[in-house]
Design an enzyme around this catalytic site. Structure first.
Site, PDB file in Angstrom:
ATOM      1  N   CYS A  69       0.759  -1.286  -0.227  1.00  0.00           N
ATOM      2  CA  CYS A  69      -0.066   0.068   0.257  1.00  0.00           C
ATOM      3  C   CYS A  69       1.005   1.297  -0.238  1.00  0.00           C
ATOM      4  CB  CYS A  69      -1.015   0.532   1.107  1.00  0.00           C
ATOM      5  SG  CYS A  69      -2.335   1.186   0.761  1.00  0.00           S
ATOM      6  N   ASP A 118      -3.564   0.981   9.856  1.00  0.00           N
ATOM      7  CA  ASP A 118      -5.077   2.186  10.166  1.00  0.00           C
ATOM      8  C   ASP A 118      -5.204   1.710  11.501  1.00  0.00           C
ATOM      9  OD1 ASP A 118      -4.536   1.406   6.828  1.00  0.00           O
ATOM     10  OD2 ASP A 118      -5.970   3.335   7.263  1.00  0.00           O
TER      11      ASP A 118
HETATM   12  C1  RUB Z   1      -4.257   2.962   3.505  1.00  0.00           C
HETATM   13  C2  RUB Z   1      -3.073   1.943   3.755  1.00  0.00           C
HETATM   14  C3  RUB Z   1      -2.393   2.561   4.722  1.00  0.00           C
HETATM   15  C4  RUB Z   1      -2.453   3.245   5.848  1.00  0.00           C
HETATM   16  C5  RUB Z   1      -1.338   3.186   6.705  1.00  0.00           C
HETATM   17  O1  RUB Z   1      -5.721   2.457   3.001  1.00  0.00           O
HETATM   18  O2  RUB Z   1      -4.355   0.983   4.410  1.00  0.00           O
HETATM   19  O3  RUB Z   1      -1.216   1.750   4.836  1.00  0.00           O
HETATM   20  O4  RUB Z   1      -3.681   3.769   6.225  1.00  0.00           O
HETATM   21  O5  RUB Z   1      -1.079   4.735   5.986  1.00  0.00           O
HETATM   22  P1  RUB Z   1      -6.066   3.514   2.153  1.00  0.00           P
HETATM   23  P2  RUB Z   1      -0.372   6.153   6.514  1.00  0.00           P
HETATM   24  O6  RUB Z   1      -5.490   4.508   1.071  1.00  0.00           O
HETATM   25  O7  RUB Z   1      -7.477   2.631   1.361  1.00  0.00           O
HETATM   26  O8  RUB Z   1      -6.136   4.877   2.874  1.00  0.00           O
HETATM   27  O9  RUB Z   1       1.244   5.933   7.812  1.00  0.00           O
HETATM   28  O10 RUB Z   1       0.572   7.039   5.730  1.00  0.00           O
HETATM   29  O11 RUB Z   1      -0.824   7.020   7.748  1.00  0.00           O
END
Ligand code: RUB
Length: 309
Positions: A125, A194
């Protein structure tokens, strides 16, 4: 950006990633407060609560969103003038955004210590916290190589490989299902989160659990980079984290789906990685084993089991 626009952008994923979602929501709340006309503090508070509900309803899984909104709303506890209440919201919102940005930097510093010269990493991701660790290790002169997944169905891997490429990091772009094929070439998996439950289970982009399982089987370490506001306080009450299921059209075009009446497309956006597949959680307060998740909820989010009724 007005409140409804921010809410729509979070829902459509124009604003995405748990940290960015939290900061955007807080900024939208501050903007709403700055322009809100209210006769008295109670009305001000009620209108703010409605705005907070609109924002928290946009995406259910990233707990950073309700945690951030709650932290701003707590500033409204008792005020005898609308102006004082407004100032309190603006100050708290600015404080949250500042804390969040510093947290990502601190996580990068701490996370980079766990990345060694010569390491091959795998990320899934697009997480600013996870990428922060990788970029910081590279900045320190460590020779690293990264495997980045495509991330079906929304393709967040493309954002990740652009960032890695721009930093000059040697990167392999792979389809999600190729993780097990390559896992023996990988020294360390680095992902974001998340939400993190009190038992140390990590909720992150769909596919993370499979990756962590493959890593566990291959005896490859998994580290999760996550700010303390990604920990889910209500899990100490036994509440489960809701997994968002998104529009099937993200997976299969509607026209094709209509030709296949017996096929139901399922599109969960996140999954749950059990704590036993996670070696370390890097927060801005330090790195902890997943078993210590409760201490974060108690010490940094202020939820104590002895005070719950
Ligand atoms: C994003 C996702 C990321 C976490 C952490 O999912 O799973 O790994 O949100 O991200 P989506 P961060 O694209 O569905 O929002 O470290 O940037 O908070």
């Amino acid at each position: 950006m007005v409140l409804s626009e921010t809410a729509a952008n979070i829902k459509s994923m124009e604003i995405r990633g748990a940290g960015r979602i939290a900061r955007a929501a807080v900024e939208a709340l501050a903007d709403y407060a700055a322009n809100l006309d209210a006769a008295d503090p109670d009305t001000f508070k009620q209108e703010m609560a409605k705005a907070a509900d609109i924002l928290t309803a946009t995406r259910p899984t990233a707990v950073s969103l309700p945690n951030a909104v709650r932290s701003v709303m707590r500033a409204l506890d008792s005020f005898d003038s609308v102006e004082a209440a407004r100032d309190a919201v603006l100050a708290r919102a600015a404080e949250f955004v500042d804390h969040s940005e510093h947290a990502v930097e601190r996580i990068a510093e701490i996370g980079a210590r766990h990345i060694s010269d010569g390491d091959v990493l795998l990320t899934h991701c697009n997480s600013e916290a996870a990428l922060g660790c990788i970029l910081e290790a590279h900045r320190q002169g460590k020779e690293i190589e990264v495997y980045a997944t495509e991330v079906r169905p929304r393709g967040q891997g493309l954002v990740t490989i652009r960032t890695l490429n721009n930093a000059g990091i040697r990167t392999n772009y792979i389809v999600d299902s190729a993780v097990r094929y390559f896992i023996n070439d990988v020294d360390l998996v680095v992902v974001g989160a998340d939400a993190i439950a009190v038992n140390g289970a990590v909720v992150n982009k769909i596919g993370t659990a499979q990756i962590a399982h493959a890593a566990h089987e291959a005896r490859t370490n998994v580290i999760v980079a996550a700010e303390t506001y990604k920990f889910a306080p209500r899990t100490i009450l036994g509440e489960l984290i809701e997994i968002e299921e998104r529009d099937p059209a993200e997976v299969l075009p509607r026209a094709v789906a209509e030709e296949l009446p017996f096929v139901r497309v399922r599109n969960p956006a996140f999954d749950v990685t059990p704590a036993e597949y996670v070696d370390l959680i890097v927060t801005e307060q330090g790195a902890i084993p997943p078993g210590l998740a409760y201490t974060v909820i108690r010490d940094y989010l202020g939820w104590k089991i002895e005070e719950l009724r």
